[in-house]
Design a protein around this motif. Structure first.
Motif, short mmCIF file in Angstrom:
data_model
loop_
_atom_site.label_atom_id
_atom_site.label_comp_id
_atom_site.label_asym_id
_atom_site.label_seq_id
_atom_site.Cartn_x
_atom_site.Cartn_y
_atom_site.Cartn_z
N ASN A 11 0.66 -1.34 -0.43
CA ASN A 11 0.11 -0.21 0.07
C ASN A 11 0.54 1.05 0.46
OD1 ASN A 11 -3.09 -0.45 0.32
ND2 ASN A 11 -2.33 -2.10 1.08
N GLU A 66 -3.73 2.96 15.32
CA GLU A 66 -4.34 0.68 15.66
C GLU A 66 -4.37 0.42 14.61
OE1 GLU A 66 -8.38 0.74 17.66
OE2 GLU A 66 -7.24 2.36 19.39
N LYS A 67 -3.79 -0.60 14.36
CA LYS A 67 -3.98 -1.96 13.55
C LYS A 67 -5.77 -2.14 12.91
CE LYS A 67 -0.79 -4.59 13.66
NZ LYS A 67 0.32 -5.60 14.47
N GLY A 68 -6.12 -1.39 11.53
CA GLY A 68 -7.41 -0.98 11.43
C GLY A 68 -7.36 0.22 10.76
N THR A 69 -6.77 0.57 11.41
CA THR A 69 -6.53 2.38 10.35
C THR A 69 -6.26 2.71 9.12
OG1 THR A 69 -5.45 2.98 12.21
CG2 THR A 69 -5.43 4.44 11.21
N ALA A 70 -6.60 2.95 8.33
CA ALA A 70 -7.22 2.93 7.00
C ALA A 70 -5.62 3.39 6.09
CB ALA A 70 -7.95 3.88 5.73
N PHE A 71 -5.05 2.82 4.88
CA PHE A 71 -4.24 2.83 4.53
C PHE A 71 -3.55 4.80 4.61
CE2 PHE A 71 -3.51 -1.90 3.84
CZ PHE A 71 -2.62 -1.70 4.26
#
Lengths: 541, 143
Positions: B26, B109-114
């Motif tokens: 990404n 946090e993980k899951g935050t949009a790229f």
């Protein structure tokens, strides 16, 4: 003889020398007394109313032993030689005169006679065995010799024999106690002068009485006895023996001089009267003296026993006092130890149903030491309601099977707060196997319990954190990655990741619900929800 | 189309290869980033940071050998220029505060949009607006 082995010859020689000198001295005393006594002869020249040498010989045998016999034998021979019909007769008489006191001494030894002469049995033994018994020998040998040698006619034998016998017996009876009393005299510095005055008064009084009695024809001889009783009672043998000697000597002297109550009648009558008097004097004085001595000794022994008892009581009291002090000290130490360790001790007297608590136990129950009267029910009242049944049951069981017990239980303090005690106890049984009491300790473990609970909470928190980590790794990461894959347009990867994550979620959920760490198995109804499952709506994050 | 922008040199540290692959893909897809290395554990992250002196590091917290919290101070010491963006699966404020206290510059946090991750990295490195729509000159100044 045992002395030859270890004693040097010089010692032996000096011993022999001492023995020879003793025999010589005894012989000399015997000879001198005998010559003086012969002046009182009533029959011919050699039968006297009293023959003091036998008393000397007897005491010599008792004190110095049998080895002084040559001195006595030779002296007896020398005394008798000039007045006997022949030298052979003198030798025979000497043998009899030596054997008689030797036999008497032997008889006395056999009955355990003591030269202290302070027991009634000694007095009786001296009178009957030594004086009356032993002197049969000298009288028989002597009188027979005189009769056989023709010195006295046969018809005079009985009277001569009896005079000889009583004379020798009186010699023993009057002289031996006197000599023995001299041996036992000790000068005591502490004696009060009043004792000397009293002794002087006694003997002056006795002398006056003797003078009175033996110078008149009136028969007043009983006047002597109060003085004898006085002497025996107040001075025992040390007074009685000289008093008896004085009274008898006065009586003999008077009868030889032909005055006094024993001067009339035939020779036999005179002799019988005189010797009866002398015998009574001796017996009265000695028996009374020895009985008094025994009584005094008994008193002294009693006094000593009393003193000793008193001392023992004192000593015992001291010991008890020391023990009490020690006990007090150890009780204090025990109380200190209990206070430090928060351990109290108790004792339940089962038959009396009284419970004794240590001070610390009162404090553990939040009470002032000794502030309440404790019994088993009062104890149970203070146990937490929920634990009471269990505690009572365990104690009942211990009461039945006599086994020791240990139990943790809650208690309720007066302010309503709770404490936790660890109680231990054991049953004390009597010889019949009946439980008589229970003793034990109780330790305050509230603090420990709190620590344990805290540790338990820490452990649970730890477990939860591990679960959270696992959830994070498996589920959040998986879903995050799936999201990233979708963002990246990699739909197959996203599907794969969702699949893996779903699998992981299933495993974790079943672990949480299942047998991890011995967790309880699910029962019907456990899965009933409190609220409907909250499913995310479209567009929600 | 003047001079090409100087790319932000990024190091990726995460113990999950799949995550590393997706982040790399990404970030490379968005222009302006150059991935200089991937680390699978904390110790490797420290070593690579020291060797590469990257502009930024995308750092996971739960990793073998050294965790993120242990690695942050080391990275700050050995590569002082590097901006640290923590990308963690934990939704936990205390943990975020702790990471920042250790020296991290950002907590995501993980899951935050790229897109958000990329803009956070640009912001940290002072390259505002340097995406494919807006390539303004103010971002070319670098750090």
């Amino acid at each position: 003889m045992q002395r030859t082995e270890i004693t040097p010859e010089s010692m032996e020689r000096s011993r022999l020398l001492v023995r020879g000198a003793t025999a010589l001295a005894v012989g000399g005393a015997y000879y001198v007394t005998a010559v003086l006594s012969l002046r009182f002869a009533l029959v011919l020249e050699n039968v006297t109313p009293v023959w003091p040498p036998t008393g000397i010989a007897l005491v010599a045998f008792l004190v110095f032993g049998r080895t002084v016999w040559p001195g006595i034998g030779v002296a007896a021979f020398l005394v008798n030689a000039p007045i006997s019909p022949s030298l052979g007769a003198a030798a025979a008489i000497a043998v009899g005169n030596t054997l008689a006191p030797l036999l008497s001494a032997q008889l006395l030894r056999m009955v355990g006679f003591r030269t202290e002469f302070d027991r009634l049995r000694d007095a009786l033994a001296l009178v009957f065995l030594a004086a009356l018994g032993g002197m049969l020998v000298s009288a028989t040998v002597g009188t027979s010799t005189l009769a056989l040698s023709g010195a006295i006619p046969a018809e005079e034998f009985p009277s001569a024999w009896s005079v000889w016998w009583t004379g020798d017996a009186m010699g023993v009876l009057i002289v031996a106690p006197f000599l023995l009393s001299l041996l036992s005299i000790r000068f005591r510095p502490g004696t009060r002068w009043s004792r000397y005055v009293e002794a002087a008064a006694l003997f002056v009084g006795l002398a006056i009485a003797c003078r009175l009695v033996f110078s008149s024809e009136v028969r007043l001889q009983f006047l002597i006895f109060p003085f004898l009783i006085w002497a025996a009672w107040r001075f025992q043998m040390r007074g009685a023996a000289p008093a008896a000697l004085l009274a008898s000597a006065a009586a003999i002297w008077a009868s030889v001089q032909g005055t006094g109550p024993f001067s009339s009648g035939t020779l036999l009558e005179k002799m019988v009267n005189l010797q009866a008097f002398n015998g009574s004097v001796a017996l009265t004085a000695f028996v009374l003296a020895t009985i008094t001595t025994e009584r005094l000794k008994a008193q002294e022994a009693l006094r000593r026993a009393g003193l000793e008892l008193e001392q023992r009581v004192l000593r015992r009291t001291d010991e008890l006092w020391a023990t009490v002090k020690k006990l007090e000290l150890s009780e204090m130490q025990l109380a200190d130890a209990q206070e430090v360790a928060h351990i109290g001790s108790w004792e339940w007297d089962i038959p009396a149903n009284t419970v004794t608590w240590s001070d610390e136990l009162f404090r553990l129950y939040g009470l002032e030491p000794g502030s309440i009267k404790v019994d088993h029910e009062a104890f149970l009242d203070r146990v937490h309601r929920s634990d009471r049944k269990r505690v009572a049951a365990i104690m009942d069981k211990a009461h039945r099977d006599h086994q020791p017990f240990a139990i943790d239980h809650r208690i309720v303090l007066p302010d309503g707060s709770e404490g936790i005690l660890h109680s231990r106890g054991r049953v004390v049984i009597d010889e019949k196997g009946n439980p008589v009491k229970m003793v034990g300790t109780a330790q305050d473990i509230s603090e420990r319990k709190r620590t344990e609970e805290y540790a338990q909470r820490l452990h649970e928190a730890d477990v939860r954190r591990k679960e959270a980590l696992e959830l994070n790794d498996e589920i959040i990461q998986g879903l995050a990655m799936a999201k990233y894959a979708l963002e990246s347009g990699d739909a197959p990867a996203a599907a794969r990741l969702v699949e893996t994550t779903l699998e992981a979620a299933r495993t974790i959920i079943s672990d949480l619900l299942g047998a991890e760490g011995g967790g309880a198995e699910l029962k019907p109804g456990d899965l009933v929800r409190d609220a409907p499952a909250r499913l995310p709506e479209e567009g929600e994050g | 189309m003047s001079e090409p922008p100087v790319p932000i040199r990024v190091l990726i540290a995460d113990d999950t290869p799949e995550i590393r692959r997706l982040i790399r893909m990404n970030l490379e897809h968005q222009r302006g980033f150059q991935i200089v290395g991937e680390a699978g554990d904390g110790a490797e992250a420290v070593a690579l940071a020291r060797a590469e002196q990257p502009d930024a590091i995308v750092l996971d917290l739960a990793m073998p050998i050294l965790d993120g919290l242990q690695a942050i101070p080391e990275i700050r010491r050995l590569s002082p220029r590097t901006k640290i963006a923590v990308l963690s699966g934990f939704h936990d404020r205390t943990l975020a505060r702790k990471a920042l206290a250790c020296g991290a510059h950002r907590y995501l946090e993980k899951g935050t949009a790229f897109a958000e991750l990329a803009s956070a990295l640009r912001e940290l490195c002072g390259r505002h607006g340097t995406n494919h729509e807006d390539r303004s000159p103010r971002t070319s100044t670098g750090t």
